[in-house]
Design an enzyme around this catalytic site. Structure first.
Site, short mmCIF file in Angstrom:
data_model
loop_
_atom_site.label_atom_id
_atom_site.label_comp_id
_atom_site.label_asym_id
_atom_site.label_seq_id
_atom_site.Cartn_x
_atom_site.Cartn_y
_atom_site.Cartn_z
N GLU A 157 77.82 -5.60 -21.41
CA GLU A 157 79.68 -5.64 -21.19
C GLU A 157 80.53 -5.73 -20.11
O GLU A 157 81.09 -4.90 -18.68
CB GLU A 157 79.82 -3.56 -22.02
CG GLU A 157 79.61 -3.30 -22.72
CD GLU A 157 79.67 -2.17 -22.77
OE1 GLU A 157 79.56 -1.54 -22.51
OE2 GLU A 157 79.06 -1.24 -24.16
N ASN A 198 75.30 -9.43 -23.97
CA ASN A 198 76.00 -8.69 -25.35
C ASN A 198 77.38 -7.57 -24.68
O ASN A 198 76.93 -6.66 -23.75
CB ASN A 198 74.77 -7.22 -25.13
CG ASN A 198 74.72 -6.36 -27.16
OD1 ASN A 198 75.20 -6.56 -27.88
ND2 ASN A 198 74.77 -5.14 -25.96
N HIS A 234 81.04 -2.68 -32.89
CA HIS A 234 81.50 -1.08 -33.33
C HIS A 234 82.45 -1.48 -33.76
O HIS A 234 83.29 -1.54 -32.90
CB HIS A 234 80.93 0.65 -32.13
CG HIS A 234 79.59 -0.46 -31.38
ND1 HIS A 234 78.64 0.78 -31.92
CD2 HIS A 234 78.93 -0.44 -30.14
CE1 HIS A 234 77.31 0.59 -31.12
NE2 HIS A 234 77.88 0.92 -30.66
N GLU A 262 74.44 -3.99 -32.43
CA GLU A 262 75.18 -2.09 -32.95
C GLU A 262 75.82 -2.42 -34.09
O GLU A 262 76.73 -1.13 -32.95
CB GLU A 262 75.37 -1.72 -31.45
CG GLU A 262 74.43 -1.62 -30.30
CD GLU A 262 75.42 -2.10 -28.38
OE1 GLU A 262 75.92 -0.96 -28.46
OE2 GLU A 262 74.53 -2.61 -27.87
N ASP A 264 77.54 -0.68 -36.38
CA ASP A 264 78.17 0.82 -37.13
C ASP A 264 79.51 0.82 -37.42
O ASP A 264 80.22 -0.23 -36.87
CB ASP A 264 78.03 2.08 -36.21
CG ASP A 264 78.31 2.51 -35.34
OD1 ASP A 264 79.40 1.70 -35.01
OD2 ASP A 264 78.06 2.62 -34.35
#
Length: 449
Positions: A157, A198, A234, A262, A264
């Site tokens: 990030e 990432n 996300h 990651e 979801d």
């Protein structure tokens, strides 16, 4: 953020069981996800909590996925909470589990602005000291797992939403070159590991993903070791970027691997059949985009079960974001993943569940709740039964007729809430006393009264 749920005292007091006498409980796809992914040369991974890798949780984590990511166990604050004092227990547990189950490990994460120990964030470091701390940390952690961790999220990030660099301990202390320094240190510590940057909200083509694209292109031109880009994914129901596959392809065209790291897809809760169907379509869309690009390494979900998801605690009123529900039953999203990986599935015809939870607890009493929900099935009447194991006594109930004889509790529907349609739910509550402990009972749900 994005910590897998470790479970508060109340949040952990939840149990559920599929309706007795209905269609068979939800079951996995005909072929495990990991075998489908292996056949396509892809990774299908999950983030995990090391302490939970037993029982049903461990069986699913080991049987369905060919890669694991430690949700929290490898972050700086976890492994070195006190300067010079290391705690590798949970990280070791995950790596050992992965090796025992023939799985890859994705190390997460080495250099991040969050979940750092207080001694690091509150220190008054010169640039030289900060650089040494960073490179020593990378050498220690990557070196410990040399040859055992296949991939590292080295820098996590680094960008703001507008594509500018995030103001962090690392950027403010070392400038933009902290990223190159971190990657170089990681390569020295394990030359065989794949090294990634990432970030989130970089799944589609936008200002943030273009800043990431320009960074990794520049790093490659400079000869800095960089193997791949992680798109966290996300996502929110109804907001999967239309340019996802195009974005994956443009990074791949730089000669880089790409991974969905990651994934979801969250929704407003409680979920219903329409939202779960839409979620399944969007999981399929994401996995299809990865399958379509040869250099897309694979997809990792950020926790496979809703009971281990970070979403409800971070976004109140939202959740149901993973492929399995809180009772470890596969949801439509699970079957969509399987189909996107080339599998065939035999989805269950549906079931109803009763979920028991403690919503408030004090010295001598507590308020409990039971939610009865149906997906792919329905009820015209219901009764819930359980037995208390520590002397708890119900004193009052609402929205149900509850009686207790000894340890046995029986609650039947009221005159107005016996019907539960497909995709619907009803809830009843009660007050009770406890002393010493308040263990969770096993709940059964009967169709006939």
């Amino acid at each position: 953020m994005r910590s897998l749920r470790t479970g508060s005292a109340l949040a952990s007091l939840v149990t559920g069981l599929a309706l007795l006498g209905t269609a068979p409980a939800a079951h996995a796809a005909d072929t495990p996800l990991r075998d489908l992914a292996d056949a396509k040369g892809k990774v299908i991974g999950t983030a995990v909590t090391g302490s939970k890798l037993t029982g049903t949780y461990g069986d699913i984590a080991g049987g369905q996925f060919n890669a694991l990511t430690p949700g929290n166990a490898m972050k700086w604050g976890s492994v070195e909470p006190v300067r010079g004092t290391f705690d590798w227990a949970e990280a070791d547990r995950i790596v050992d589990f992965a090796e025992a189950h023939g799985q890859q490990v994705r190390g997460h994460t080495l250099v991040w602005h969050s979940q750092n120990p207080n001694w690091l964030t509150n220190g008054n470091w010169t640039p030289a000291q900060l650089r040494q701390l960073m490179t020593d940390h990378i050498a220690t952690e990557v070196g410990r797992y040399k040859g055992r961790v296949a991939t590292w999220d080295v820098v996590n990030e680094p960008f703001n939403e507008d594509g500018t660099y995030r103001q962090t301990l690392w950027y403010n202390g070392l400038g933009t070159d902290y990223i190159a320094q971190a990657l170089t240190a990681a390569r020295a510590a394990d030359p065989s590991a794949k090294l990634y940057i990432n970030d989130y909200n970089v799944e589609g083509i936008n200002a943030k993903s273009t800043a990431l694209y320009n960074l990794v292109r520049s790093l490659k031109e400079r000869g800095v070791p960089i193997d791949g880009v992680g798109l966290q994914a996300h996502l929110i129901l109804g907001q999967v970027p239309s340019t996802l596959q195009q974005n994956i392809q443009r990074f791949a065209d730089l000669g880089l691997d790409v991974a969905i790291t990651e994934l979801d897809i969250r929704m407003r809760t409680p979920s219903d059949s329409a939202r779960l169907a839409q979620q399944a379509a969007e999981y399929r869309q994401v996995v299809n985009a990865c399958v379509a690009v040869s250099r897309c390494h694979g997809v990792t979900v950020w926790g496979f079960t809703d009971s281990d998801s970070w979403i409800p605690e971070t976004f109140p009123g939202e959740g149901a974001a993973t492929p399995y529900d809180e009772n470890y039953a596969p949801k439509p999203a699970y079957y969509a993943i399987a189909e996107a990986l080339g599998g065939t599935t035999t989805p269950p015809t549906g079931a109803c569940t009763a979920t028991y939870s403690v919503v408030n607890q004090w010295n001598t009493g507590f308020t409990g709740q039971v939610r009865i929900a149906c997906e792919g099935a329905s009820l015209s009447s219901w009764r819930v039964n359980w037995s208390y194991g520590a002397g708890q006594r119900i004193s009052q109930a609402w929205n149900a007729d509850c009686t207790q004889s000894g340890t046995a509790v029986r609650c039947a529907h009221a005159s107005y809430n016996g019907t539960v349609p497909d995709g619907g739910s009803v809830t009843f509550g009660f007050n009770a006393s406890w002393s010493g402990s308040n263990p969770v009972p096993t709940v059964t749900l009967d169709r006939e009264i």
